[in-house]
Write a protein that holds these residues in place. Structure first.
Motif, PDB file in Angstrom:
ATOM      1  N   ALA A  45       0.822  -1.026  -0.007  1.00 12.67           N
ATOM      2  CA  ALA A  45       0.179   0.067  -0.006  1.00 12.67           C
ATOM      3  C   ALA A  45       1.309   0.841  -0.561  1.00 12.67           C
ATOM      4  O   ALA A  45       0.941   2.351  -0.847  1.00 12.67           O
ATOM      5  CB  ALA A  45      -1.152   0.359   0.939  1.00 12.67           C
ATOM      6  N   ALA A  46       1.759   1.501   0.840  1.00 11.80           N
ATOM      7  CA  ALA A  46       2.778   2.018   1.116  1.00 11.80           C
ATOM      8  C   ALA A  46       3.519   2.614  -0.380  1.00 11.80           C
ATOM      9  O   ALA A  46       3.345   3.730  -0.771  1.00 11.80           O
ATOM     10  CB  ALA A  46       3.933   2.572   2.121  1.00 11.80           C
ATOM     11  N   ALA A  47       3.700   1.577  -0.872  1.00 16.93           N
ATOM     12  CA  ALA A  47       4.231   1.959  -2.847  1.00 16.93           C
ATOM     13  C   ALA A  47       3.668   1.992  -3.352  1.00 16.93           C
ATOM     14  O   ALA A  47       3.836   2.915  -4.318  1.00 16.93           O
ATOM     15  CB  ALA A  47       5.441   0.593  -2.817  1.00 16.93           C
ATOM     16  N   GLY A  50       3.649   5.699  -5.683  1.00 15.07           N
ATOM     17  CA  GLY A  50       3.534   5.790  -6.289  1.00 15.07           C
ATOM     18  C   GLY A  50       2.804   6.706  -7.485  1.00 15.07           C
ATOM     19  O   GLY A  50       2.955   7.680  -8.577  1.00 15.07           O
ATOM     20  N   MET A  51       1.497   7.559  -6.184  1.00 12.01           N
ATOM     21  CA  MET A  51       0.964   7.931  -7.128  1.00 12.01           C
ATOM     22  C   MET A  51       1.418   9.700  -6.480  1.00 12.01           C
ATOM     23  O   MET A  51       1.235  10.760  -7.562  1.00 12.01           O
ATOM     24  CB  MET A  51      -0.482   8.316  -5.687  1.00 12.01           C
ATOM     25  N   ASP A  52       2.496   9.248  -5.948  1.00 14.54           N
ATOM     26  CA  ASP A  52       3.265  10.754  -5.051  1.00 14.54           C
ATOM     27  C   ASP A  52       4.275  10.717  -6.487  1.00 14.54           C
ATOM     28  O   ASP A  52       4.753  11.710  -7.165  1.00 14.54           O
ATOM     29  CB  ASP A  52       3.804   9.996  -4.033  1.00 14.54           C
ATOM     30  N   GLN A  70       6.160   6.945   6.493  1.00 15.70           N
ATOM     31  CA  GLN A  70       5.708   4.951   6.332  1.00 15.70           C
ATOM     32  C   GLN A  70       5.823   4.232   7.613  1.00 15.70           C
ATOM     33  O   GLN A  70       4.916   3.577   8.557  1.00 15.70           O
ATOM     34  CB  GLN A  70       6.514   3.808   5.229  1.00 15.70           C
ATOM     35  N   VAL A  71       6.825   4.926   8.032  1.00 16.74           N
ATOM     36  CA  VAL A  71       7.455   4.124  10.150  1.00 16.74           C
ATOM     37  C   VAL A  71       6.878   5.920  10.451  1.00 16.74           C
ATOM     38  O   VAL A  71       6.071   4.929  11.779  1.00 16.74           O
ATOM     39  CB  VAL A  71       9.390   4.424  10.311  1.00 16.74           C
ATOM     40  N   VAL A 111      -2.833  -0.301   7.262  1.00 16.22           N
ATOM     41  CA  VAL A 111      -3.271   0.153   5.682  1.00 16.22           C
ATOM     42  C   VAL A 111      -4.766   1.241   6.480  1.00 16.22           C
ATOM     43  O   VAL A 111      -4.388   1.821   5.950  1.00 16.22           O
ATOM     44  CB  VAL A 111      -3.464  -1.511   4.548  1.00 16.22           C
ATOM     45  N   ALA A 112      -5.217   0.455   7.369  1.00 18.37           N
ATOM     46  CA  ALA A 112      -6.707   1.793   7.293  1.00 18.37           C
ATOM     47  C   ALA A 112      -5.751   2.348   7.662  1.00 18.37           C
ATOM     48  O   ALA A 112      -6.735   3.658   7.683  1.00 18.37           O
ATOM     49  CB  ALA A 112      -7.681   0.693   8.453  1.00 18.37           C
TER      50      ALA A 112
END
Length: 109
Positions: free
Chosen positions: A25-27, A31-33, A61-62, A89-90
């Motif tokens: 989800a972070a990746a 990618g959107m960024d 992320q951390v 993720v939520a």
């Protein structure tokens, strides 16, 4: 579909996008960024750090994983980022929604 709509769709159905872990989800969000020439998440890390009071020296992320699991050891983010972590993720999507709403509000004032 604009980025907010896409983000809402991913939030509703992460498995449809192949996102089963926090790392995935972070990746996807990164990618959107990248697709917006690094403007989509501009200020997100700083916003999370100020809101959580966890420290401005941490990557977003951390910060998200530490917000999701406040009572875990500092190195827990490594396991949570690679394992199935529906809570992280939520929290990621909740915090992104709050951040984008806050940024839009500030930009219209």
């Amino acid at each position: 579909m604009d980025l907010r709509d896409r983000l809402a769709d991913v939030r509703r159905r992460p498995n449809l996008y192949g996102l089963t872990t926090f790392g995935e989800a972070a990746a996807f969000v990164t990618g959107m960024d990248a697709a917006t020439e690094w403007r989509f998440l501009e200020g997100f890390r700083e916003w999370l750090a100020a809101k959580s009071e966890l420290g401005a020296n941490l990557v977003w992320q951390v910060l998200v994983v530490r917000i999701a699991y406040p009572d875990e050891a500092n190195d827990y983010w490594v396991a949570a980022s690679h394992g199935e972590s529906s809570e992280a993720v939520a929290v990621l999507f909740d915090e992104l929604h709050s951040f984008l709403t806050d940024r839009e509000t500030r930009n219209t004032e």
